[in-house]
Structures are given as structure tokens and as C-alpha cells.
Enzyme design. Structure first.
Site, PDB file in Angstrom:
ATOM      1  CB  CYS A   1      38.061  47.520  26.430  1.00 64.33           C
ATOM      2  SG  CYS A   1      38.639  47.324  28.105  1.00 64.33           S
TER       3      CYS A   1
ATOM      4  CG  HIS B   1      37.459  51.656  25.721  1.00 63.59           C
ATOM      5  ND1 HIS B   1      36.420  51.258  26.540  1.00 63.59           N
ATOM      6  CD2 HIS B   1      38.604  51.265  26.353  1.00 63.59           C
ATOM      7  CE1 HIS B   1      36.921  50.657  27.612  1.00 63.59           C
ATOM      8  NE2 HIS B   1      38.239  50.659  27.524  1.00 63.59           N
TER       9      HIS B   1
ATOM     10  CG  ASN C   1      37.730  50.720  31.297  1.00 67.10           C
ATOM     11  OD1 ASN C   1      36.895  50.057  30.678  1.00 67.10           O
ATOM     12  ND2 ASN C   1      39.019  50.613  31.080  1.00 67.10           N
TER      13      ASN C   1
HETATM   14  O1  UT7 Z   1      40.288  49.465  29.075  1.00 70.05           O
HETATM   15  C1  UT7 Z   1      41.531  48.970  29.456  1.00 70.05           C
HETATM   16  C2  UT7 Z   1      42.575  49.884  29.073  1.00 70.05           C
HETATM   17  N1  UT7 Z   1      43.176  50.522  30.213  1.00 70.05           N
HETATM   18  C3  UT7 Z   1      43.475  51.802  30.124  1.00 70.05           C
HETATM   19  O2  UT7 Z   1      43.123  52.464  29.198  1.00 70.05           O
HETATM   20  C4  UT7 Z   1      44.334  52.375  31.175  1.00 70.05           C
HETATM   21  C5  UT7 Z   1      45.436  53.167  30.549  1.00 70.05           C
HETATM   22  N2  UT7 Z   1      46.257  53.836  31.532  1.00 70.05           N
HETATM   23  C6  UT7 Z   1      45.805  54.909  32.228  1.00 70.05           C
HETATM   24  O3  UT7 Z   1      44.690  55.331  32.065  1.00 70.05           O
HETATM   25  C7  UT7 Z   1      46.780  55.598  33.169  1.00 70.05           C
HETATM   26  O4  UT7 Z   1      48.066  55.066  32.953  1.00 70.05           O
HETATM   27  C8  UT7 Z   1      46.391  55.472  34.659  1.00 70.05           C
HETATM   28  C9  UT7 Z   1      45.155  56.291  34.937  1.00 70.05           C
HETATM   29  C10 UT7 Z   1      46.180  54.027  35.025  1.00 70.05           C
HETATM   30  C11 UT7 Z   1      47.517  56.018  35.518  1.00 70.05           C
HETATM   31  O5  UT7 Z   1      47.779  57.370  35.175  1.00 70.05           O
HETATM   32  P1  UT7 Z   1      49.276  57.866  34.955  1.00 70.05           P
HETATM   33  O6  UT7 Z   1      49.224  59.311  34.690  1.00 70.05           O
HETATM   34  O7  UT7 Z   1      49.877  56.970  33.897  1.00 70.05           O
HETATM   35  O8  UT7 Z   1      49.888  57.635  36.360  1.00 70.05           O
HETATM   36  P2  UT7 Z   1      51.163  56.750  36.757  1.00 70.05           P
HETATM   37  O9  UT7 Z   1      50.861  55.300  36.609  1.00 70.05           O
HETATM   38  O10 UT7 Z   1      52.305  57.295  36.006  1.00 70.05           O
HETATM   39  O11 UT7 Z   1      51.289  57.066  38.295  1.00 70.05           O
HETATM   40  C12 UT7 Z   1      51.588  58.359  38.767  1.00 70.05           C
HETATM   41  C13 UT7 Z   1      51.602  58.352  40.286  1.00 70.05           C
HETATM   42  C14 UT7 Z   1      52.285  57.154  40.898  1.00 70.05           C
HETATM   43  O12 UT7 Z   1      53.017  57.621  41.999  1.00 70.05           O
HETATM   44  P3  UT7 Z   1      54.606  57.712  41.910  1.00 70.05           P
HETATM   45  O13 UT7 Z   1      55.082  56.338  41.608  1.00 70.05           O
HETATM   46  O14 UT7 Z   1      54.863  58.702  40.814  1.00 70.05           O
HETATM   47  O15 UT7 Z   1      54.965  58.216  43.271  1.00 70.05           O
HETATM   48  C15 UT7 Z   1      51.141  56.300  41.389  1.00 70.05           C
HETATM   49  O16 UT7 Z   1      51.487  55.546  42.516  1.00 70.05           O
HETATM   50  O17 UT7 Z   1      50.243  58.331  40.774  1.00 70.05           O
HETATM   51  C16 UT7 Z   1      50.119  57.336  41.753  1.00 70.05           C
HETATM   52  N3  UT7 Z   1      48.770  56.805  41.751  1.00 70.05           N
HETATM   53  C17 UT7 Z   1      47.766  57.354  42.462  1.00 70.05           C
HETATM   54  N4  UT7 Z   1      47.687  58.402  43.278  1.00 70.05           N
HETATM   55  C18 UT7 Z   1      46.522  58.699  43.849  1.00 70.05           C
HETATM   56  C19 UT7 Z   1      48.295  55.760  41.052  1.00 70.05           C
HETATM   57  N5  UT7 Z   1      46.988  55.588  41.301  1.00 70.05           N
HETATM   58  C20 UT7 Z   1      46.635  56.566  42.164  1.00 70.05           C
HETATM   59  C21 UT7 Z   1      45.427  56.920  42.788  1.00 70.05           C
HETATM   60  N6  UT7 Z   1      45.403  58.002  43.611  1.00 70.05           N
HETATM   61  N7  UT7 Z   1      44.277  56.241  42.562  1.00 70.05           N
END
Ligand code: UT7
Length: 329
Positions: free
Chosen positions: A116, A256, A286
């Protein structure tokens, strides 16, 4: 970069595929919902390439618009750099495929891999070539077709990515304008947080790698999030320092487009109001290397960048890498 030949953007164009995949459609594919996706990421829809479209096809569409707006013919181009992590093939490079499609016969051509951050890395590389007099112009494209390496059964990643391309032509600009500074960096130690595990020389494609879904993006979202928040702040401050600018000088900040929460944390740290920040993650998600040029070109098309404006772009991503640039338009 004082006393060097001033280099800036002299043409710009963008392209996204027609097909839109919105959150409602994703709700039918994996266990997710619009509320979760919008509140955690800010994304509402993304564009997805048609089966017959590869990265060079997206890059071509953006490039012909950029060349037309610069008033430069393909055969006048000296250099083509394509920033991508989803090249048409490992080799030939996507830049060589594009050079042929454009008929840019005298242009040198290569791909640049910095995920990215690739577009900002490529801007810095092309600027160096022009500043030192080796070339007079360059076509720099950020293009990715992330849908080809996304697992649409994995809700953790499939809601985050889209396809697109943005292109700029760089050339000499009047004194006092153009790129003022760059800040490029890498933390290779964090490489395993965001990667495409198989298909390279470490783990060539095999029936086993396909079965293990190792040809899809792997991401540790939480760790990448922390890295992103940190480097968005530090890279912006560093690029401003090198350009002898302050936060108050920024007319338009182009981050980004990965997650609205990462953008908001940068806005808070840099004390930037929404009218000074370009946000289009809601429409395109993204798009990796295409994200910053898509935002830059869209801001320009919307009249949000005028001559003399101070524009700061900052990207971060796989590698792990980051790249910032300060530009007087
Ligand atoms: O350009 C490349 C760089 N990449 C990025 O910038 C990505 C950086 N990271 C992020 O943007 C975030 O970490 C995410 C959007 C990927 C995830 O958000 P988060 O607030 O960090 O969520 P999390 O990973 O802490 O997950 C929270 C919960 C989990 O459930 P449990 O384990 O707490 O029960 C996930 O399983 O949300 C769940 N979850 C979803 N729920 C519904 C993860 N994906 C989804 C989904 N729909 N699509």
C-alpha cells in the site's frame, strides 16, 4: 530537495472497474453485516475487476487519462513505474505489459513492490530519476486487483479490499512547486503480519498450498492497525519537518484509505478538520497501491486541489512499509 530540478504532477487519471460489491451483497456471502463493516472500517462498497481484467488493464485505463491530461503522447514517455502487489504475472512486469499496450516504445519500465506504500515509493523513485536529469518525465501508476488474492469465505479480510488504479505523469514544474520531501521506511521484522504466503520461491504453488488457502491475503488486523496509527503520525511529522512545513500548512491530507478509524486517529493527532482530508474509503475500500492515487485524482477532479496547494500523502502497508510525500501542486 532545495536547489534540485523541481518535479511535480503534470497529469492525472484514475479508473475503477464497473462492478460494485456492496455490504448488502457481502452479507449474503459471509457472516457479516453492514453495521459492523461501516462502524469498524467506514467501507460501504468496493469495485471488483471483471474476470477478463488484469492489473495492467486497470493501469492502462488510468494511464491514458493521465497522459491526455498531461498532453503527453505515450511515445514521449521516458519511464513507467507500476506500483503493485498483484502483477499480471511475476514476469514480465506489469509495467512492461503496460508499456506495450500504450505503445510507449522508448520508456524504461519496471514494477515496484511496497504494497500500500508502493505509489509513494514510486513517486520518490521517479522524482529522483527526473531530478538527476536521467529522464524528463515518468508515468507512475498505483494499480491493484486485490480481489484476485482475497478469500471471499473469510469475513476478517473479504470486506476490506477492492480493485482500482490511479496514475500520474511527473515532469519538471516551475520553481517553488512540486515535491518538497519524501519519507520512506520499512520494518521488515513485521512482514509476517500482512502477506501472501505462497506462490513465490519460498513456497511455490502446489496442490497443498491451494488446499491450505495460502494464495490469499493473510493479515493480523489488530497488529497492522497499531502499526498504521503509529506510522501515519510519525511519517507525516517527518515529511513535514523535511519540507520545512507545519501541520497548519497542509491544505489537503491524503492518507492511505484502509480504515476510517486509522484516518480519524491521524486527523486527531495532526489536528486536521474534515475539509482538509480526502476520504473515499467508503466507495472504494482498501485498493492497496491504488488507494492514494485514487484519492489524489478524485480530490483533483472534485476541485479540492488548486495550484499552489500544499498536499501531504501518507501510506502504510505490507512489508511492513510506509511512505510520505509533501507536494506543492
Ligand atoms: O492496507 C493494508 C493495511 N491493513 C489495514 O490497515 C488493516 C488494519 N486493521 C483494521 O483495519 C482492523 O483491525 C480490522 C477492520 C481488520 C478489524 O477491526 P477490529 O476492530 O480490529 O476488529 P477485531 O479484529 O478486533 O475483531 C473484532 C470481532 C471479532 O470477533 P470476536 O473474536 O471478538 O468474537 C471478529 O471475529 O469482529 C469479528 N469480525 C467480524 N464481524 C462481522 C471480524 N470481521 C468481521 C466481519 N463482520 N466482517
Amino acid at each position: 530537495m532545495k536547489n534540485l530540478r523541481p518535479v511535480g504532477v503534470i497529469g492525472a487519471g484514475k479508473y475503477v472497474p464497473e462492478r460494485i460489491l456492496d455490504n448488502a451483497e457481502l452479507e449474503k456471502m459471509v457472516e457479516t453485516n453492514d453495521e459492523w463493516i461501516v462502524s469498524r472500517t467506514g467501507i460501504r462498497e468496493r469495485h471488483i475487476a471483471a474476470p477478463e481484467q488484469a492489473t495492467s488493464d486497470l493501469a492502462y485505463e488510468a494511464s491514458i487519462k493521465a497522459l491526455a491530461s498531461a498532453g503527453i503522447k505515450p511515445e514521449e514517455l521516458d519511464l513507467i513505474i507500476v506500483a503493485t502487489i498483484t502483477p499480471d504475472t511475476s514476469f514480465p512486469s506489469t509495467a512492461c505489459i503496460l508499456q506495450d499496450k500504450l505503445g510507449a516504445k522508448k520508456a524504461a519500465a519496471f514494477d515496484l513492490s511496497a504494497a500500500c506504500s508502493g505509489f509513494v515509493y514510486s513517486l520518490a523513485a521517479a522524482t529522483g530519476f527526473i531530478q538527476n536529469g536521467m529522464y524528463n518525465n515518468a508515468l507512475v501508476i498505483g494499480a491493484d486487483t486485490l480481489s484476485r488474492i482475497t478469500d471471499y469465505t473469510d469475513r476478517n479480510t473479504c470486506v476490506l479490499f477492492g480493485d482500482g488504479a490511479g496514475a500520474v505523469v511527473l515532469g519538471e514544474v516551475p520553481q517553488g512547486r512540486g515535491f518538497q520531501s519524501f519519507d520512506l521506511g520499512a520494518e521488515g521484522a513485521g512482514g509476517d503480519q500482512l502477506k501472501l504466503p505462497a506462490g513465490g520461491s519460498r513456497l511455490p504453488a502446489s496442490a497443498e498450498t491451494v488446499d491450505a488457502k495460502q494464495h490469499f491475503i493473510y493479515m493480523n488486523g489488530r497488529d497492522v492497525f497499531k502499526f498504521a496509527v503509529r506510522v501515519m503520525g510519525t511519517a507525516t511529522e517527518e515529511v513535514l519537518r523535511k519540507a520545512e512545513m507545519t501541520k497548519d500548512d497542509i491544505d489537503l491530507f491524503i492518507p492511505h484509505q484502509a480504515n476510517i478509524r486509522i484516518i480519524q486517529s491521524a486527523m486527531q493527532r495532526l489536528n486536521l478538520s474534515e475539509d482538509r482530508v480526502m476520504i473515499n474509503v467508503d466507495k472504494y475500500a482498501n485498493t492497496s497501491a491504488a488507494s492514494i492515487p485514487l484519492a489524489l485524482v478524485e480530490a483533483y477532479e472534485q476541485g479540492r486541489i488548486k495550484e499552489g496547494d500544499r498536499v501531504v500523502m501518507v501510506g502504510f502497508g505490507g512489508g511492513l512499509t510506509w511512505g510520505g510525500a509533501a507536494l506543492i501542486w
